[in-house]
Scaffold this active site. Structure first.
Site, PDB file in Angstrom:
ATOM      1  N   LYS A   9      -0.576   4.998  -5.874  1.00 34.36           N
ATOM      2  CA  LYS A   9      -0.315   5.787  -4.412  1.00 34.36           C
ATOM      3  C   LYS A   9       0.517   7.056  -4.619  1.00 34.36           C
ATOM      4  O   LYS A   9       0.847   7.213  -5.669  1.00 34.36           O
ATOM      5  CB  LYS A   9       0.461   4.898  -3.553  1.00 34.36           C
ATOM      6  CG  LYS A   9       1.859   4.554  -3.881  1.00 34.36           C
ATOM      7  CD  LYS A   9       3.141   5.504  -3.773  1.00 34.36           C
ATOM      8  CE  LYS A   9       4.283   5.243  -4.433  1.00 34.36           C
ATOM      9  NZ  LYS A   9       4.994   6.311  -4.663  1.00 34.36           N
ATOM     10  N   ASP A 135       7.623  -1.260  -2.244  1.00 40.68           N
ATOM     11  CA  ASP A 135       6.293  -0.520  -2.102  1.00 40.68           C
ATOM     12  C   ASP A 135       5.194  -1.613  -2.108  1.00 40.68           C
ATOM     13  O   ASP A 135       4.064  -1.207  -1.884  1.00 40.68           O
ATOM     14  CB  ASP A 135       6.222   0.466  -3.277  1.00 40.68           C
ATOM     15  CG  ASP A 135       6.552   1.937  -3.037  1.00 40.68           C
ATOM     16  OD1 ASP A 135       6.804   1.972  -1.954  1.00 40.68           O
ATOM     17  OD2 ASP A 135       6.613   2.432  -4.040  1.00 40.68           O
TER      18      ASP A 135
END
Ligand SMILES: C[C@@](CO)(OP(=O)(O)O)[C@H](O)COP(=O)(O)OP(=O)(O)OC[C@H]1O[C@@H](n2ccc(N)nc2=O)[C@H](O)[C@@H]1O
Ligand SMILES: Nc1ncnc2c1ncn2[C@@H]1O[C@H](COP(=O)(O)OP(=O)(O)O)[C@@H](O)[C@H]1O
Length: 291
Positions: A9, A135
């Protein structure tokens, strides 16, 4: 062997709002998946043992591996008697601000849900993932999202405007805890999260470039001047927007045209060993099977 993709990401925005009493920070982040991925292979085993198989010398092959932790958590919570051999083909740079470890954990959750036949929803897997790292819930879903709380509360967003992303990682690795630890909230820069959400909603490339911002960037750039230098080079070589991802040290550049992306990559190659040119995988609906 059952294979699952574990993509990296980037943070288009990362705002840190306050320090909490539990040692974490309250954040607002817009995250989006990019097409640079580890490959996780899962093979159920009858002896109940969880094993990590990887030739990468930068990641642990024991219970410290986040993929191991994901398997151990599922096994314990759902009383699974089987074990699993987890093969990790590492393509995402480690300790880079790209959530490689979190994504390996998320892919392991998704994959074992299938291999161990647990029948859990993505929402259930995301809740479990939060026990492994802030995350991980985002990585369970992928796509594009606003993440709040300590990062574990996810609101899905549409895909950003189409673009190319150049990722460049200096040779250093950065500890997320250290960077958050050195953040001075009284002087930190705060990006405009709502403006970025509007840019994404309206598929407005210029507004997206304009809205890029990361509270943690100042801390990492101060500690590691080579990251600042890399940012400046990327801008000089033609990237339209440039930002550090997460706690760093990876810097990403955004451009609209593929030819321009290639020019930036070629120019960077002499200065930086690890350079990637990738597309966004910003739309959850369009994620390839197995992601
Ligand atoms: C900064 C970000 C941005 O996406 O990514 P990376 O740079 O790691 O990729 C994340 O917030 C990182 O998430 P993750 O890597 O899962 O962190 P965790 O394991 O939960 O936390 C590691 C440490 O970072 C600090 N931490 C993390 C998240 C948060 N909201 N506040 C914090 O202060 C805490 O000191 C914590 O002990
Ligand atoms: N499967 C994994 N892949 C990468 N790092 C891992 C993994 N499991 C544990 N780690 C540890 O987690 C730390 C952070 O790794 P990573 O997720 O790559 O970085 P970041 O949080 O900056 O995106 C590393 O120091 C590494 O030793």
């Amino acid at each position: 062997m059952y294979f699952v993709k574990a993509p990296a990401k980037i943070n288009l925005t990362l705002d840190t709002l306050a320090k909490r009493s539990d040692g974490y920070h309250e954040v607002e982040m817009i995250m989006t998946t990019v097409d640079l991925a580890d490959r996780i292979g899962l093979e159920a085993r009858e002896d109940g043992i969880i094993e990590i198989v990887s030739v990468d010398r930068f990641i642990p092959n024991d219970a410290k591996n986040l993929a191991f932790q994901a398997a151990a958590l599922l096994k314990k919570r759902y009383d699974v008697s089987q074990g699993v051999s987890i093969t990790i083909e590492k393509n995402i740079p480690v300790a880079a601000g790209l959530a490689g470890g979190s994504s390996d954990a998320a892919a392991t959750l998704r994959g074992l849900n299938h291999v161990w036949n647990l029948g859990l929803s993505l929402d259930e897997l995301a809740v479990l993932g939060a026990e492994i790292g802030s995350d991980v819930p985002f990585c369970v879903y992928g796509g594009t999202a606003l993440a709040t709380g300590r990062g574990e509360k996810i609101e899905h967003l549409p895909a950003p405007p189409p673009c190319w992303v150049i990722l460049a990682k200096p040779v250093i690795g950065v500890s997320t805890a250290e960077i958050y630890g050195q953040l001075d909230l009284s002087t930190a820069f705060h990006p405009d999260t709502q403006a970025m959400i509007r840019a994404i909603d309206e598929k407005d490339f210029e507004a997206m470039i304009h809205g890029l911002g990361n509270t943690l960037e100042g801390v990492t750039l101060h500690l590691y001047p080579e990251v600042k230098e890399l940012k400046e080079q990327m801008k000089r070589f033609g990237a339209e927007g440039v930002l550090m991802s997460g706690s760093g040290p990876t810097v990403f550049g955004i451009v609209q045209q593929e030819s321009r992306a290639q020019r930036v990559v070629n120019a960077l190659r002499g200065f930086c060993d690890e350079v990637y040119c990738v597309r966004l995988l910003g739309d959850r609906e369009e994620l390839p099977k197995g992601v």
